[in-house]
Design a protein around this motif. Structure first.
Motif, PDB file in Angstrom:
ATOM      1  N   ALA A 193       0.825  -1.210   0.000  1.00 15.50           N
ATOM      2  CA  ALA A 193       0.000   0.000   0.000  1.00 15.50           C
ATOM      3  C   ALA A 193       0.859   1.259   0.000  1.00 15.50           C
ATOM      4  CB  ALA A 193      -0.924  -0.009   1.216  1.00 15.50           C
ATOM      5  N   ALA A 194       1.976   1.228   0.737  1.00 16.41           N
ATOM      6  CA  ALA A 194       2.872   2.389   0.783  1.00 16.41           C
ATOM      7  C   ALA A 194       3.490   2.647  -0.585  1.00 16.41           C
ATOM      8  CB  ALA A 194       3.958   2.167   1.827  1.00 16.41           C
ATOM      9  N   ILE A 195       3.877   1.578  -1.280  1.00 18.90           N
ATOM     10  CA  ILE A 195       4.432   1.724  -2.624  1.00 18.90           C
ATOM     11  C   ILE A 195       3.388   2.301  -3.567  1.00 18.90           C
ATOM     12  CG2 ILE A 195       5.349   0.474  -4.615  1.00 18.90           C
ATOM     13  CD1 ILE A 195       6.600  -1.509  -2.631  1.00 18.90           C
TER      14      ILE A 195
ATOM     15  N   TRP B   8      12.543   4.409  -2.796  1.00 20.21           N
ATOM     16  CA  TRP B   8      12.735   3.019  -2.344  1.00 20.21           C
ATOM     17  C   TRP B   8      13.964   2.920  -1.444  1.00 20.21           C
ATOM     18  CZ3 TRP B   8       9.647  -0.851  -5.093  1.00 20.21           C
ATOM     19  CH2 TRP B   8       9.881  -2.160  -4.718  1.00 20.21           C
ATOM     20  N   ARG B   9      15.067   3.494  -1.929  1.00 16.17           N
ATOM     21  CA  ARG B   9      16.306   3.441  -1.151  1.00 16.17           C
ATOM     22  C   ARG B   9      16.193   4.255   0.122  1.00 16.17           C
ATOM     23  NH1 ARG B   9      20.542   4.524  -6.107  1.00 16.17           N
ATOM     24  NH2 ARG B   9      20.521   2.417  -6.987  1.00 16.17           N
TER      25      ARG B   9
ATOM     26  N   GLY C 291       7.992  -4.122 -13.400  1.00 11.83           N
ATOM     27  CA  GLY C 291       7.283  -4.651 -12.236  1.00 11.83           C
ATOM     28  C   GLY C 291       5.902  -5.172 -12.538  1.00 11.83           C
ATOM     29  N   GLY C 292       5.237  -4.564 -13.522  1.00 12.23           N
ATOM     30  CA  GLY C 292       3.901  -5.024 -13.896  1.00 12.23           C
ATOM     31  C   GLY C 292       2.810  -4.366 -13.094  1.00 12.23           C
ATOM     32  N   THR C 293       2.719  -4.712 -11.794  1.00 14.42           N
ATOM     33  CA  THR C 293       1.691  -4.157 -10.917  1.00 14.42           C
ATOM     34  C   THR C 293       2.307  -3.755  -9.584  1.00 14.42           C
ATOM     35  OG1 THR C 293       1.121  -6.305  -9.956  1.00 14.42           O
ATOM     36  CG2 THR C 293      -0.065  -5.652 -11.962  1.00 14.42           C
ATOM     37  N   ILE C 294       1.532  -3.015  -8.810  1.00  9.25           N
ATOM     38  CA  ILE C 294       1.979  -2.608  -7.474  1.00  9.25           C
ATOM     39  C   ILE C 294       2.184  -3.836  -6.590  1.00  9.25           C
ATOM     40  CG2 ILE C 294       1.378  -1.277  -5.414  1.00  9.25           C
ATOM     41  CD1 ILE C 294       1.957   0.467  -7.792  1.00  9.25           C
TER      42      ILE C 294
ATOM     43  N   VAL D  88       8.551  -7.760  -4.430  1.00  8.04           N
ATOM     44  CA  VAL D  88       9.984  -7.492  -4.589  1.00  8.04           C
ATOM     45  C   VAL D  88      10.535  -6.818  -3.337  1.00  8.04           C
ATOM     46  CG1 VAL D  88      11.696  -6.137  -5.865  1.00  8.04           C
ATOM     47  CG2 VAL D  88       9.891  -7.353  -7.098  1.00  8.04           C
ATOM     48  N   ALA D  89       9.790  -5.824  -2.822  1.00  8.00           N
ATOM     49  CA  ALA D  89      10.240  -5.093  -1.636  1.00  8.00           C
ATOM     50  C   ALA D  89      10.322  -6.006  -0.414  1.00  8.00           C
ATOM     51  CB  ALA D  89       9.291  -3.927  -1.362  1.00  8.00           C
TER      52      ALA D  89
END
Length: 349
Positions: free
Chosen positions: A229-231, A270-271, A286-289, A295-296
């Motif tokens: 959700a944060a991304i 991200w970093r 990535g395609g989607t959130i 990944v994260a």
């Protein structure tokens, strides 16, 4: 063709503890900046230049362990600006921080990793270009603030990249200037930013702070949803995509307007926020959130490995079951073995 201006970018590094620096070691680092700058000054003394820009380093401002000679060389550049301007000649200096993508630091993985571990904030190429534009306009001497409280002020000396990727209150933040009294304003600005962002990212911050001591949290479905959700919220902010229209599982990143430029902004966030690295290619593809969220989480699990993961716990249970079964076999074998009671009584050992 007339010479319009000068860019002095010469640099040699030879990091050593101060007590181990020989005279030759000192000169190797000093000469490109000190003698090189003086030679340019002498060679172009009769030419009407529009700018004379020196590329320095933040090491001249606060120093770095092992870089006494390099700090001294860059301090010379800062002072040389005063000298040239006292002769009514143009001069300015840019004290550059750690750069990402171009330059020495980005090409040496060990140095790049060191700066990241310290918590240094990284400059992008555009940041340097912006500083150059400002320096060109500041090359000519101009009036500076004066008075008993002002001290010396040089409007032709610019420091860029004096920032950190971690909170100043974070114990893992080991930036050299962290406790410099001159950075007290930075702490105040950081506190203000924190108040503004806590309402949105408070849950994510709490999760990341807790994950270092309790990595099992990263296997909780609620934690995965929180990171995802944060991304999504962050990407919506970058692309102005309506959050109400976002479905993290089906909305395609391409439909949200993700391109290479936006991907760079996402990578920087991200970093800075998650404390892990992701490539622009990973973001674009990535395609989607929801996939970016996975990944994260994978990266965070690698950063904060659990001492005994779920799988190892299961393996541990299986091992205990195996041990129990083995004991049963041993006991059955023991009970079925023929006894020589008299022999045991005669020879108990």
């Amino acid at each position: 063709m007339p010479i319009a201006g000068v860019f002095q970018l010469a640099m040699v590094l030879k990091d050593l503890p101060i007590l181990q620096i020989s005279y030759d070691d000192w000169n190797i680092v000093q000469n490109p900046k000190v003698k090189g700058t003086w030679n340019l000054h002498e060679a172009l003394s009769g030419i009407d230049l529009e700018f004379f820009i020196l590329f320095g380093s933040q090491s001249a401002l606060y120093g770095m362990p092992g870089q006494a000679s390099y700090a001294a060389a860059n301090a010379f550049l800062d002072s040389f600006v005063q000298y040239r301007q006292s002769l009514n000649l143009p001069c300015s200096v840019i004290d550059i921080g750690a750069m990402e993508g171009v330059g020495y630091v980005s090409n040496v993985p060990s140095t790049l990793g060191l700066f990241r571990d310290l918590g240094a904030g990284f400059l992008q190429e555009q940041d340097l270009m912006d500083a150059v534009r400002i320096s060109i306009t500041k090359s000519l001497s101009s009036e500076t603030p004066s008075g008993p409280r002002c001290g010396y002020t040089s409007l032709s000396q610019i420091s860029t990249g004096l920032k950190t990727s971690k909170l100043m209150s974070d114990p893992t933040n080991r930036t050299t200037w962290k406790r410099d009294i001159r950075m007290s304003l930075y702490r105040q600005l950081e506190s203000t930013e924190k108040l503004c962002t806590d309402s949105n990212d408070g849950g994510l911050r709490a999760l990341l702070n807790s994950a270092s001591t309790n990595p099992d949290l990263l296997y909780d479905p609620d934690s995965i949803a929180l990171v995802t959700a944060a991304i999504g919220r962050t990407i919506c902010g970058f692309t102005l995509y309506p959050e109400d229209d976002l479905d993290v599982n089906t909305t395609l990143l391409t439909a949200m307007g993700i391109d290479s430029l936006v991907s760079i902004e996402i990578r920087n966030w991200w970093r800075r926020t998650l404390g892990v690295d992701v490539s622009v290619l990973d973001v674009v593809n990535g395609g989607t959130i929801e996939r970016l969220g996975r990944v994260a989480i994978k990266q965070l699990r690698e950063k904060y490995p659990v001492k005994q993961s779920i799988e190892s716990s299961r393996n541990g249970v299986a091992q205990k079951d195996t041990q129990r079964i083995n004991l049963v076999d041993e006991f059955s074998s023991y009970m079925s073995a023929p006894w020589n009671l008299q022999g045991f009584l005669d020879h108990p050992t």
